[in-house]
Write an enzyme that holds these catalytic residues in place. Structure first.
Site, PDB file in Angstrom:
ATOM      1  N   LYS A 147       0.810  -1.219   0.000  1.00  0.00           N
ATOM      2  CA  LYS A 147       0.000   0.000   0.000  1.00  0.00           C
ATOM      3  C   LYS A 147       0.841   1.267   0.000  1.00  0.00           C
ATOM      4  O   LYS A 147       2.023   1.259   0.308  1.00  0.00           O
ATOM      5  CB  LYS A 147      -1.005  -0.038   1.153  1.00  0.00           C
ATOM      6  CG  LYS A 147      -2.191  -0.949   0.759  1.00  0.00           C
ATOM      7  CD  LYS A 147      -3.343  -0.901   1.683  1.00  0.00           C
ATOM      8  CE  LYS A 147      -4.468  -1.752   1.063  1.00  0.00           C
ATOM      9  NZ  LYS A 147      -5.468  -2.139   2.034  1.00  0.00           N
ATOM     10  N   ARG A 177      -3.363 -10.042   4.761  1.00  0.00           N
ATOM     11  CA  ARG A 177      -3.734 -10.207   3.352  1.00  0.00           C
ATOM     12  C   ARG A 177      -2.603  -9.643   2.500  1.00  0.00           C
ATOM     13  O   ARG A 177      -2.325  -8.445   2.568  1.00  0.00           O
ATOM     14  CB  ARG A 177      -5.042  -9.433   3.103  1.00  0.00           C
ATOM     15  CG  ARG A 177      -5.544  -9.446   1.665  1.00  0.00           C
ATOM     16  CD  ARG A 177      -6.762  -8.524   1.547  1.00  0.00           C
ATOM     17  NE  ARG A 177      -7.290  -8.502   0.205  1.00  0.00           N
ATOM     18  CZ  ARG A 177      -6.798  -7.775  -0.797  1.00  0.00           C
ATOM     19  NH1 ARG A 177      -5.753  -6.991  -0.594  1.00  0.00           N
ATOM     20  NH2 ARG A 177      -7.352  -7.828  -1.988  1.00  0.00           N
TER      21      ARG A 177
HETATM   22  N1  PMM Z   1      -7.568  -3.751   0.361  1.00  0.00           N
HETATM   23  C1  PMM Z   1      -7.740  -3.945  -0.963  1.00  0.00           C
HETATM   24  C2  PMM Z   1      -8.655  -4.895  -1.426  1.00  0.00           C
HETATM   25  N2  PMM Z   1      -9.363  -5.663  -0.569  1.00  0.00           N
HETATM   26  N3  PMM Z   1      -9.883  -6.275   1.637  1.00  0.00           N
HETATM   27  C3  PMM Z   1      -9.721  -6.107   2.942  1.00  0.00           C
HETATM   28  N4  PMM Z   1     -10.415  -6.867   3.815  1.00  0.00           N
HETATM   29  N5  PMM Z   1      -8.883  -5.174   3.450  1.00  0.00           N
HETATM   30  C4  PMM Z   1      -8.140  -4.351   2.647  1.00  0.00           C
HETATM   31  O1  PMM Z   1      -7.404  -3.477   3.164  1.00  0.00           O
HETATM   32  C5  PMM Z   1      -8.273  -4.507   1.235  1.00  0.00           C
HETATM   33  C6  PMM Z   1      -9.183  -5.500   0.757  1.00  0.00           C
HETATM   34  C7  PMM Z   1      -6.965  -3.118  -1.929  1.00  0.00           C
HETATM   35  O2  PMM Z   1      -5.741  -3.709  -2.250  1.00  0.00           O
HETATM   36  P1  PMM Z   1      -5.380  -4.474  -3.635  1.00  0.00           P
HETATM   37  O3  PMM Z   1      -6.108  -3.783  -4.754  1.00  0.00           O
HETATM   38  O4  PMM Z   1      -3.921  -4.315  -3.710  1.00  0.00           O
HETATM   39  O5  PMM Z   1      -5.752  -5.904  -3.521  1.00  0.00           O
END
Ligand code: PMM
Length: 265
Positions: A204, A244
């Protein structure tokens, strides 16, 4: 939790896993590297992204969920749509991860409640306040906790059982880098919410800022995996239920080391 974004435009790995076969293979690789579950999403939530339509999201997500579940992978579906959650659960997904905390689609909570699946409730003022608002906080930890608590209450009222709820502070969602860091520094306080904690710092923006310092340009998303693993160790140490991440190997090692250190106390 390893991430498979079946999107052409995610900020961190956009376009790389857009094809179903490639996406399934990537999910299996993440498991081989140590992921206990794989989060499959078909809609980018990066700032400024336009929403995909329902048919397209289903087309992206369902075959990948089915492919991974049929290989025995524990799959979570990252979606704000009840129809996608419902079909993903029918295709073998075990968990629903909704970055809107059930606010984007009024049918989400009842659908998840009816299936008994676990539900990740993430904090995002964008959906609390009806727009992708910038976060302004006096006390980010207290405010995120209060707002998450309110969402958890709503989810419970909607019939999802207390032992099925996971909470997530939503790093980077309506938050500046300083807010993300403050939340990470106080993860232990989030346990007071009484639910397992998911931490999603992977690649991030705030990590780019930390690595580059105030003046320089941040390194690209894919050069933030060592920084991500450092956060994974800290989150594991603070008792997170899951982290994650896009790149699993370094995080799996980081979590193992954090556990070993805990075990030596
Ligand atoms: N961030 C992204 C997508 N899904 N889900 C949860 N639970 N928490 C998060 O902080 C989150 C998420 C965005 O990140 P990406 O596009 O790099 O996957």
């Amino acid at each position: 939790m390893g991430v498979v974004n079946v999107t052409p435009d995610s900020f961190s790995d956009g376009g790389r896993w857009f094809d179903t076969t490639v996406a399934v293979k990537h999910g299996l690789d993440l498991v081989a590297e140590g992921a206990d579950l794989v989060d499959v999403g078909g809609e980018s939530t990066r700032p400024g992204a336009t929403r995909v339509d329902e048919a397209e999201e289903l087309r992206r997500v369902i075959p990948v969920v089915r492919g991974l579940a049929s290989e025995g992978v524990v799959v979570s579906v990252d979606t704000m749509r009840a129809s996608v959650a419902e079909q993903a659960l029918a295709a073998g997904a075990a968990l629903v991860n909704d970055v809107s905390g059930g606010l984007a689609d009024p049918a989400m909570i009842p659908v998840v409640a009816a299936t008994g699946a676990p539900f990740v409730v993430m904090h995002w003022r964008g959906f609390l306040q009806g727009g992708n608002v910038k976060g302004v906080y006096e006390d980010v930890v207290a405010e995120v906790m209060d707002e998450l608590h309110a969402r958890v209450e709503a989810v419970l009222e909607g019939g999802i059982a207390p032992d099925r709820i996971v909470v997530d502070p939503g790093l980077g969602f309506s938050k500046e880098g300083e807010h993300d860091l403050t939340l990470l520094a106080h993860l232990d306080r989030l346990h007071a919410l009484g639910h397992p904690l998911l931490v999603a710092a992977s690649r991030k923006r705030f990590l780019g800022r930390v690595l580059a310092g105030p003046e320089a340009a941040p390194p690209p998303a894919r050069e933030r995996d060592a920084a991500t693993a450092a956060v994974s160790a800290l989150a594991a140490h603070a008792g997170a239920w899951a982290v994650r991440v896009h790149e699993v190997r370094a995080t799996a090692d980081a979590v193992r080391v954090a556990r070993a250190v805990e075990g030596a106390r």
